[in-house]
Write an enzyme that holds these catalytic residues in place. Structure first.
Site, short mmCIF file in Angstrom:
data_model
loop_
_atom_site.label_atom_id
_atom_site.label_comp_id
_atom_site.label_asym_id
_atom_site.label_seq_id
_atom_site.Cartn_x
_atom_site.Cartn_y
_atom_site.Cartn_z
N THR A 1 -13.00 21.97 9.93
CA THR A 1 -14.16 22.83 9.66
C THR A 1 -13.69 24.04 8.87
O THR A 1 -12.93 24.87 9.38
CB THR A 1 -14.81 23.28 10.98
N LYS B 1 -21.51 20.72 8.22
CA LYS B 1 -20.75 20.93 9.45
C LYS B 1 -21.00 22.33 10.01
O LYS B 1 -21.06 22.53 11.23
CB LYS B 1 -19.25 20.72 9.20
N LYS C 1 -13.55 30.79 15.83
CA LYS C 1 -13.29 30.51 14.41
C LYS C 1 -14.55 30.02 13.70
O LYS C 1 -14.95 30.57 12.66
CB LYS C 1 -12.20 29.45 14.27
#
Length: 311
Positions: A103, A179, A247
């Site tokens: 990602t 995503k 994150k």
């Protein structure tokens, strides 16, 4: 460029964590020649026990791989895997394919693809979803974008590792954009599930009963159904860690800022995961975000089955 269509390409998998290990093992069981790469000795030993070959540096598998899956944690690790001192570029043959599964921000995915293209290497921007269990079963969802040629090179590998491959466009960055939408929802749903369970416990409702009712009611979500059992068992073994959502939701936040797009709900979830990380739970399962409420609201969470319950 060479074509791998109709053949079984030699595959390298860089990153033998929960997702990478599951994917590499699933590919191996489907007759694909797989080399795994990880700096962790234990991870390499586990894959060797499953019948795979391993190396400790990406450069070591470059010369013997036609397709390389990069299944690491973040953009910095992808950068190192691809372009670092012991990275793939320089060892991969022109016409090889990198399937970038981490990602990362869409702009970062585009940058990686451009730099690989300068070396004659194709890249498929292909983040994955489904968790460790679906990775192991070869039943992942892949959100992919890239050239028709890149999809052609990847097809035999994607067929072996995924239940569904979404072809989202012909340019890298689109897969990573999709995503981010998924991670926004996933992070918000986990944080909301934790808050709901914390409130239920604070009101004196039995957690197991809450889970039973909600999973048969309109308030259910895939994340509630999947993550709340971790809380009920008191088992925060990291399948996907708190740090991952710190994150990923930061990437959502940064991308929203670049787009002048407010994301207040995602921002609230990010603060909860950041609080959990600050409290020392960053390496625990992402369901450990509920532990913030243990401190704030004075609730008592279920103990692990093998825990005496002593403080």
């Amino acid at each position: 460029m060479t074509s791998l269509s109709g053949t079984k390409p030699r595959v390298g998998v860089v990153g033998l964590g929960a997702m990478g290990m599951g994917t590499a093992t699933a590919l191996l069981e489907r007759g694909v020649e797989v080399t795994g790469c990880d700096v962790n000795d234990t991870a390499r030993a586990s894959f060797e026990q499953a019948g795979g070959r391993t190396v400790s540096e990406p450069a070591e598998l470059a010369a013997t791989s036609d397709v390389v899956l990069v299944v690491v944690v973040n953009a910095a690790q992808v950068e190192q895997v691809l372009f670092g001192e012991s990275g793939l570029v320089g060892g991969l043959k022109p016409g090889s394919l990198v399937v970038q599964c981490a990602t990362v921000a869409p702009a970062v995915a585009r940058d990686f693809a451009e730099r690989l293209g300068q070396a004659g290497i194709e890249m498929l921007d292909a983040p994955i979803s489904g968790g460790a269990a679906k990775a192991r079963a070869g039943q992942l969802s892949v959100m992919a974008s890239g050239s028709t040629h890149a999809f052609g090179l990847a097809e035999p590998v994607l067929d072996a590792m995924a239940a569904t491959v979404y072809r989202l466009g012909d340019a890298p960055g689109v897969g990573s954009s999709m995503k981010l939408v998924n991670q926004l929802l996933a992070g918000v749903h986990i944080a909301a599930a934790a808050e709901a369970m914390a409130m239920a416990i604070r009101m004196g409702l039995p957690p197991e009963v809450v889970y039973e009712v909600i999973t048969h009611s309109a308030g259910n979500s895939w994340m509630f159904e999947n993550r709340v059992p971790h809380i009920l068992k008191g088992d925060y073994t990291p399948l996907s860690a708190v740090d991952i959502f710190v994150k990923d939701l930061n990437i959502v936040h940064d991308t929203g800022r670049e787009l002048a797009m407010p994301t207040p709900v995602a921002a609230s979830a990010l603060q909860q995961f950041t609080a959990a990380k600050a409290a020392g739970f960053g390496k625990e399962d992402d369901s450990a975000v509920i532990k913030v409420y243990e401190r704030l609201a004075g609730i008592r969470l279920p103990d692990a089955a093998n825990d005496s319950g002593e403080e």
